[in-house]
Write an enzyme that holds these catalytic residues in place. Structure first.
Site, mmCIF file in Angstrom:
data_model
loop_
_atom_site.group_PDB
_atom_site.id
_atom_site.type_symbol
_atom_site.label_atom_id
_atom_site.label_comp_id
_atom_site.label_asym_id
_atom_site.label_seq_id
_atom_site.Cartn_x
_atom_site.Cartn_y
_atom_site.Cartn_z
ATOM 1 C CE LYS A 73 36.850 42.010 44.380
ATOM 2 N NZ LYS A 73 37.044 41.799 42.922
ATOM 3 C CB SER A 148 37.918 37.965 42.641
ATOM 4 O OG SER A 148 37.881 39.268 42.076
ATOM 5 C CB SER A 172 36.374 39.873 39.383
ATOM 6 O OG SER A 172 37.330 38.842 39.463
HETATM 7 N N1 GLN Z 1 38.994 35.114 37.436
HETATM 8 C C1 GLN Z 1 39.962 36.007 36.879
HETATM 9 C C2 GLN Z 1 41.279 35.812 37.557
HETATM 10 O O1 GLN Z 1 41.362 34.950 38.335
HETATM 11 C C3 GLN Z 1 39.492 37.418 36.977
HETATM 12 C C4 GLN Z 1 39.788 38.069 38.255
HETATM 13 C C5 GLN Z 1 39.293 39.463 38.318
HETATM 14 O O2 GLN Z 1 38.599 39.916 37.416
HETATM 15 N N2 GLN Z 1 39.704 40.156 39.357
HETATM 16 O O3 GLN Z 1 42.217 36.484 37.297
#
Ligand code: GLN
Length: 486
Positions: A73, A148, A172
């Site tokens: 990532k 994400s 994410s």
């Molecule tokens: N979808 C969650 C958020 O928007 C989790 C994001 C993540 O785990 N980085 O914060």
């Protein structure tokens, strides 16, 4: 998959170079339509592969991950390689050092193919908040891959990488794994070093692996875990444990908790059916299914969406146009312009950050401001402690806790991006593990028909602190049973 590829390497059926070339070719041919990668590290991948091939030629033993191509990532730093974290503010940023996980992967010569697309600074559940490109779900090009870490998930699902690393602050890794039919693990907080991971919310962030099987995830996880002097939040010990050796297929007597709050009448009936089928399968394997209660779980989303932005607002203060990446008004003569420094701060952040990031910085700043700190931030910290206590009590009765990973399968582009609250609701089952600091895994439990599309659905197991062995063993037993059932 990793084990078979490793076997082919050591028997000479293929070479690390051929493997790297095969995956690079696939990226070249397919990624134009998938959009998983932001940076392809062709030379790096090929030169690593050559080193592995030389080792093999000399008859040396190589690690099982050596020469196996994977992706990272884009919020994980690789020395000398661009790292944008999906943000315009880091458009021209070149990481000056390797993250600890990268150092570990390099030491055993895992091949790194490149850096993957993500929601800006990991904020989102669809990868749509990336400042660069859309990433498509390989199962249906009209749908998001999740987020994400959507680029990492799409890369593995589209066979553009064998494994990938993502980061998980509130789901994410698990949510995109569920949307892309993969296995994804969020380790216990403190199990994997965050050194070299760009911070989103430091008390919640963890790096973890994606793979097409539980064993692949266990193999990668074993090789990135362990104490790190560069990250004071990592736990002592944890070196050298080979989690793949715990996958016995035997889960007789394991107690699987089913929180009644997660299976309320609001749960989509199709998703419920899949979850119940999965529970049946666990029972067939000799596990015991026990109903439990996590009474504070209904506060998990509100608590997460107060604490996370608070930490975001503090962590992202460093992007000021001076220290890293983008700088607006650089050409002005700062001595002759009295406001120039302030203007640089403001303009850089205004132009460099996207809407979701700005929204969270504002929410977090608000929750932390003098008049509201007690009402929001402090209160949320207290409820976080209660959520953790729910799990402590539950784990006195059960070994793991099962739920769906997400309320539904991958959604369409634009379906939730206009309404942030809708998007936040998709994290309902995943944020609790981060708040409690426990490990959690997502693994495929079925395929749902939506129109002409067949979309994967994920099941989640949450486990006791530092008990990834049991999580992986239970998910692996399920996977084997499913494979044998066809
Ligand atoms: N979808 C969650 C958020 O928007 C989790 C994001 C993540 O785990 N980085 O914060």
């Amino acid at each position: 998959m990793i084990r078979e590829l490793h076997q082919k390497l050591v028997t000479g059926e293929t070479t690390a170079t051929a493997l790297a070339e095969e995956y690079l070719r696939r990226i070249e041919e397919n990624d134009g339509s998938i959009g998983a990668y932001l940076t392809v590290m062709r030379e790096d991948a090929l030169s690593n592969a050559r080193l592995v091939d030389e080792q093999l030629k000399r008859g040396e033993t190589i690690d099982i991950l050596a020469g196996i191509p994977g992706a990272l990532k884009d919020n994980i730093c690789v020395a000398g390689v661009r790292a944008t974290a999906g943000s315009k503010i880091l458009d021209n940023y070149i990481a000056p050092y390797d993250a600890t996980v990268v150092e570990k992967l390099r030491a055993l010569r895992g091949t790194i193919l490149g850096k993957t697309n993500m929601d800006e600074f990991a904020m989102g559940s669809s990868t749509e908040s990336s400042a660069y490109q859309k990433t498509k779900n390989p199962f249906d090009g009209e749908r998001v891959p999740g987020g994400s870490s959507g680029g990492s998930a799409a890369a593995v699902a589209a066979l553009e990488a064998v494994w990938a690393l993502g980061s998980d602050t509130g789901g994410s890794i698990r949510q995109p794994a569920a949307f892309c039919g993969l296995v994804g693990l969020k380790p216990t907080y403190g199990r994997v070093s965050r050194y070299g991971l760009m911070a989103m919310a430091s008390s919640l962030d963890q790096i973890g692996p994606f793979g097409t099987s539980v064993e692949d995830v266990a193999i990668v996880f074993s090789r990135i875990a362990g104490h790190d002097t560069m990250d004071a939040t990592t736990a002592e010990g944890g070196f050298g444990k080979r989690f793949e050796e715990y996958l016995t297929g035997d889960i007789r007597g394991v107690k699987i908790g089913v929180p009644k709050e997660y299976f309320s009448e609001n749960l989509d009936s199709q998703v419920r059916d899949f979850a119940n089928e999965a529970l049946k399968r666990f029972q067939e394997l000799g596990a015991e299914v026990v109903e439990i209660s996590l009474p504070h779980s209904r506060y998990a989303l509100p608590v997460y969406y107060i604490l996370m932005p608070a930490e975001v607002s503090s962590n992202l203060a460093r992007f000021d146009g001076i220290k890293y990446g983008l700088r607006i008004n650089d050409d002005k003569d700062s001595l002759s312009q009295t406001n120039s420094l302030l203007e640089t701060y403001l303009d850089t952040r205004r132009i460099g950050f996207g809407n979701e990031v700005k929204r969270r910085i504002m929410l977090g700043t608000y929750a932390l401001s003098a008049g509201y700190y007690d009402a929001y931030y402090r209160k949320a910290q207290k409820v976080r402690a209660l959520i953790r206590k729910d799990f402590e009590e539950a784990f006195e009765k059960v070994d793991v806790i099962f739920s769906p990973t997400t309320p539904g399968p991958a959604f369409r582009f634009g379906e939730k991006s206009e309404d942030p609250l809708e998007m936040y609701l998709s994290d309902i089952y995943t944020v609790t593990a981060n708040l409690a600091g426990i490990p959690a895994i997502s693994f495929p439990i079925g395929t749902m028909k939506e129109g002409s599309a067949s979309l994967p659905l994920g099941g989640q197991l949450q486990g006791k602190w530092f008990d990834e062995e049991t999580l992986l063993r239970v998910a692996d037993a399920y996977e084997r049973k499913t494979a044998s059932a066809g």
